[in-house]
Design a protein around this motif. Structure first.
Motif, PDB file in Angstrom:
ATOM      1  N   GLY A 270     -15.594   7.238  -6.641  1.00  0.00           N
ATOM      2  CA  GLY A 270     -14.890   6.004  -6.735  1.00  0.00           C
ATOM      3  C   GLY A 270     -13.521   5.946  -7.003  1.00  0.00           C
ATOM      4  O   GLY A 270     -12.753   4.550  -7.114  1.00  0.00           O
ATOM      5  N   GLY A 271     -12.886   6.965  -6.707  1.00  0.00           N
ATOM      6  CA  GLY A 271     -11.349   7.186  -7.132  1.00  0.00           C
ATOM      7  C   GLY A 271     -10.420   6.912  -5.965  1.00  0.00           C
ATOM      8  O   GLY A 271      -9.537   6.780  -6.063  1.00  0.00           O
TER       9      GLY A 271
ATOM     10  N   GLN B 216      -5.206   1.181  -2.510  1.00  0.00           N
ATOM     11  CA  GLN B 216      -4.531  -0.083  -2.844  1.00  0.00           C
ATOM     12  C   GLN B 216      -3.315  -0.079  -3.589  1.00  0.00           C
ATOM     13  O   GLN B 216      -2.669  -1.074  -3.652  1.00  0.00           O
ATOM     14  CB  GLN B 216      -5.684  -0.993  -3.803  1.00  0.00           C
ATOM     15  CG  GLN B 216      -7.113  -1.067  -3.278  1.00  0.00           C
ATOM     16  CD  GLN B 216      -6.884  -1.624  -1.587  1.00  0.00           C
ATOM     17  OE1 GLN B 216      -6.330  -2.402  -1.428  1.00  0.00           O
ATOM     18  NE2 GLN B 216      -7.575  -0.873  -0.741  1.00  0.00           N
TER      19      GLN B 216
ATOM     20  N   ASN C 245       0.859  -1.220  -0.017  1.00  0.00           N
ATOM     21  CA  ASN C 245       0.128   0.109   0.030  1.00  0.00           C
ATOM     22  C   ASN C 245       0.952   1.197   0.124  1.00  0.00           C
ATOM     23  O   ASN C 245       1.906   1.218   0.318  1.00  0.00           O
ATOM     24  CB  ASN C 245      -0.735  -0.031   1.240  1.00  0.00           C
ATOM     25  CG  ASN C 245      -1.894  -1.019   0.975  1.00  0.00           C
ATOM     26  OD1 ASN C 245      -2.243  -1.578   0.168  1.00  0.00           O
ATOM     27  ND2 ASN C 245      -2.704  -1.420   2.132  1.00  0.00           N
TER      28      ASN C 245
ATOM     29  N   LYS D 178     -11.710   3.132   5.914  1.00  0.00           N
ATOM     30  CA  LYS D 178     -11.185   2.322   4.772  1.00  0.00           C
ATOM     31  C   LYS D 178      -9.974   1.340   5.219  1.00  0.00           C
ATOM     32  O   LYS D 178      -9.328   0.726   4.401  1.00  0.00           O
ATOM     33  CB  LYS D 178     -10.586   3.263   3.705  1.00  0.00           C
ATOM     34  CG  LYS D 178     -11.564   4.386   3.223  1.00  0.00           C
ATOM     35  CD  LYS D 178     -12.100   4.049   1.846  1.00  0.00           C
ATOM     36  CE  LYS D 178     -13.246   4.663   1.370  1.00  0.00           C
ATOM     37  NZ  LYS D 178     -14.213   4.307   0.496  1.00  0.00           N
TER      38      LYS D 178
ATOM     39  N   ASP E  10     -13.708  10.106  -3.110  1.00  0.00           N
ATOM     40  CA  ASP E  10     -14.315   8.750  -2.537  1.00  0.00           C
ATOM     41  C   ASP E  10     -15.476   8.484  -3.357  1.00  0.00           C
ATOM     42  O   ASP E  10     -15.934   7.352  -3.785  1.00  0.00           O
ATOM     43  CB  ASP E  10     -14.405   8.901  -1.213  1.00  0.00           C
ATOM     44  CG  ASP E  10     -14.457   7.573  -0.880  1.00  0.00           C
ATOM     45  OD1 ASP E  10     -14.299   6.242  -1.213  1.00  0.00           O
ATOM     46  OD2 ASP E  10     -15.542   7.458   0.470  1.00  0.00           O
TER      47      ASP E  10
ATOM     48  N   ASP F 153     -10.529   4.579  -3.336  1.00  0.00           N
ATOM     49  CA  ASP F 153      -9.954   3.051  -2.996  1.00  0.00           C
ATOM     50  C   ASP F 153      -9.064   2.726  -3.929  1.00  0.00           C
ATOM     51  O   ASP F 153      -7.836   1.897  -3.397  1.00  0.00           O
ATOM     52  CB  ASP F 153     -11.302   2.176  -3.115  1.00  0.00           C
ATOM     53  CG  ASP F 153     -12.328   2.378  -1.821  1.00  0.00           C
ATOM     54  OD1 ASP F 153     -11.765   2.657  -0.807  1.00  0.00           O
ATOM     55  OD2 ASP F 153     -13.683   2.175  -2.227  1.00  0.00           O
ATOM     56  N   PRO F 154      -8.928   2.745  -5.122  1.00  0.00           N
ATOM     57  CA  PRO F 154      -7.818   2.374  -6.110  1.00  0.00           C
ATOM     58  C   PRO F 154      -6.423   3.036  -5.528  1.00  0.00           C
ATOM     59  O   PRO F 154      -5.393   2.386  -5.667  1.00  0.00           O
ATOM     60  CB  PRO F 154      -8.198   2.676  -7.554  1.00  0.00           C
ATOM     61  CG  PRO F 154      -9.646   2.737  -7.276  1.00  0.00           C
ATOM     62  CD  PRO F 154     -10.157   3.207  -5.907  1.00  0.00           C
ATOM     63  N   LEU F 155      -6.727   4.262  -5.196  1.00  0.00           N
ATOM     64  CA  LEU F 155      -5.247   4.845  -4.872  1.00  0.00           C
ATOM     65  C   LEU F 155      -4.833   4.510  -3.445  1.00  0.00           C
ATOM     66  O   LEU F 155      -3.558   4.148  -3.242  1.00  0.00           O
ATOM     67  CB  LEU F 155      -5.748   6.601  -4.661  1.00  0.00           C
ATOM     68  CG  LEU F 155      -5.675   7.314  -5.661  1.00  0.00           C
ATOM     69  CD1 LEU F 155      -5.931   8.703  -5.226  1.00  0.00           C
ATOM     70  CD2 LEU F 155      -4.319   7.142  -6.423  1.00  0.00           C
TER      71      LEU F 155
END
Length: 87
Positions: A79-80, A86, A3, A27, A76, A82-84
């Motif tokens: 939807g942007g 991860q 991460n 999160k 958030d 969570d990918p960051l």
């Protein structure tokens, strides 16, 4: 892939800082908090890294400057975030 490092510049009296930290904690994201009141020598670093941002919070995920709390919450909602988080 590990991460990314998350850093958030804050002040203890800032409601937006507390809200941003709550969102990251919800999160499961580990982050480093840099209190610019306790460590005023770090504020110029924050301003430089953020491209002139003088208010807290200033949030960084890896090398990406997210902006402040409202910016992160909007990211958030789109939807942007969570990918960051991860990596």
């Amino acid at each position: 892939m590990p991460n990314p490092v998350i850093e958030i510049y804050t002040s203890p009296f800032c409601g937006y800082c507390h809200a941003a930290k709550r969102l990251l904690k919800s999160k499961g994201a580990a982050f480093t908090e840099i209190d610019v009141i306790a460590h005023p020598d770090r504020k110029p670093e924050m301003i430089k890294r953020s491209g002139g941002g003088r208010t807290v919070p200033q949030i960084f995920i890896g090398e990406t400057h997210i902006g402040g709390c409202d910016d992160m919450m909007a990211l958030d909602r789109r939807g942007g975030l969570d990918p960051l988080l991860q990596g």
